[in-house]
Enzyme design. Structure first.
Site, PDB file in Angstrom:
ATOM      1  N   ASP A  54       0.930  -1.140  -0.171  1.00  0.00           N
ATOM      2  CA  ASP A  54       0.279  -0.245  -0.036  1.00  0.00           C
ATOM      3  C   ASP A  54       0.646   1.287   0.306  1.00  0.00           C
ATOM      4  O   ASP A  54       2.097   1.279   0.230  1.00  0.00           O
ATOM      5  CB  ASP A  54      -0.762   0.482   1.150  1.00  0.00           C
ATOM      6  CG  ASP A  54       0.160   0.338   2.263  1.00  0.00           C
ATOM      7  OD1 ASP A  54       0.802   1.059   3.326  1.00  0.00           O
ATOM      8  OD2 ASP A  54       0.330  -1.111   3.327  1.00  0.00           O
ATOM      9  N   ASP A  72       0.835   3.215   2.170  1.00  0.00           N
ATOM     10  CA  ASP A  72       0.614   4.303   3.728  1.00  0.00           C
ATOM     11  C   ASP A  72      -0.801   5.475   3.958  1.00  0.00           C
ATOM     12  O   ASP A  72      -1.358   5.258   2.619  1.00  0.00           O
ATOM     13  CB  ASP A  72       1.976   5.199   4.325  1.00  0.00           C
ATOM     14  CG  ASP A  72       1.559   5.015   5.351  1.00  0.00           C
ATOM     15  OD1 ASP A  72       1.540   3.611   6.452  1.00  0.00           O
ATOM     16  OD2 ASP A  72       1.837   5.910   6.075  1.00  0.00           O
TER      17      ASP A  72
END
Length: 293
Positions: A210, A212
């Protein structure tokens, strides 16, 4: 020359390694407590290998409760020479996208609730962490990843946070914009520090799940999306590992970067002042310099 033995520490989503001949889950006793789980041993392309699921099968350990000292000690006791850490991470860089791998070479340690050293009162030791990963092992991981068709970035700074919560937006922006970090995770510290104390070559492969919370198009970290990416990353991690025996070879010369001699000048406590109990616990980790063998 010694014999190469690869130890793989699997992070979130990586709970097993396929293709091992003579595969067997074994228990390893450590004076530092019980490891995260039994250790899967066997041979891959004729090379001895040990696999340890960092969080335990079924993901029972949080990043804080992982028994890092027991894990590294157990791998050293088994004869592991080279440790490959694979772990799920968030990215602070647009070009380091979910599904990509990053061969990490630096860390900033923001953890605070973990035992971080094998040494202490009665046997004080200080190892260098200026270069906390092994470039030789990093080269092998990069080559293996590319040959497996993985998009891999060489070099990056890993921000190790305590967790288990993900970052606030303010923290994420600070780590990215002020501190210049590239990826964020919760488990490579104190793991890398302990590997250096145990004189094990250590390479960290960050598997991006991802962006973040800093990324304006992605918003907060979504565990559902992370799990979807983890599944694909786990397959890529196994493909990377399967290529390592051919790259590292069975005969292991001394590490050109000195990882396997990190304790040569690290122990400061005089022999007659050392705590016998602590020295006994250090038999596998530091036996080479403490007279255990």
């Amino acid at each position: 020359m010694s014999q190469t033995m690869i130890g793989v520490i699997g992070g979130s989503g990586v709970y097993q390694i396929d293709g091992l001949s003579g595969a067997e889950w074994i228990s390893v006793d450590s004076p530092w407590g019980a490891p995260s789980d039994q250790i899967l041993t066997g041979k891959l392309e004729g090379m001895p290998m040990a696999f340890l699921p960092r969080h335990g099968r079924g993901h029972v350990h949080s990043p804080t409760t992982v028994p890092y000292r027991a894990n590294i000690d157990a791998l050293k006791r088994l004869g592991v020479t080279d440790v490959i850490s694979v772990s799920a991470c968030g990215s602070f860089r647009e070009e380091m996208a979910p599904g990509d791998f990053v061969v990490v070479d630096q860390f900033i340690d923001r953890t605070f609730a973990r035992e971080k050293s094998f040494f202490g009162t009665g046997c004080v030791g200080h190892v260098s962490l200026a270069h906390p990963t092994c470039p030789r092992l990093g080269d092998a991981c990069e080559t293996a990843a590319r040959s497996a068709g993985v998009t891999v970035h060489r070099g990056g700074t890993y921000l190790a946070m305590e967790g288990p919560q993900f970052s606030t937006l303010a923290e994420s922006k600070m780590y990215r914009e002020v501190w210049g970090c590239d990826v964020i995770g919760m488990t490579n510290m104190p793991e890398a520090k302990l590997a250096r104390e145990a004189e094990l070559c250590y390479a960290s492969v960050a598997m991006i799940t991802d962006y973040d919370s800093w990324h304006p198009q992605h918003g907060e970290v979504d565990i559902t999306a992370i799990i979807e990416t983890l599944t694909g990353n786990a397959d890529k991690a196994r493909a990377l590992v399967s290529r390592l025996p051919a790259l590292l070879g069975p005969d292991r010369a001394p590490c050109p970067h000195g990882c396997d001699r990190a304790l040569d000048f690290a122990i400061l406590t005089a022999p007659d002042a050392r705590d016998a109990g602590l020295v006994a616990k250090l038999d596998a980790v530091a036996g080479r310099v403490l007279g255990h063998g």
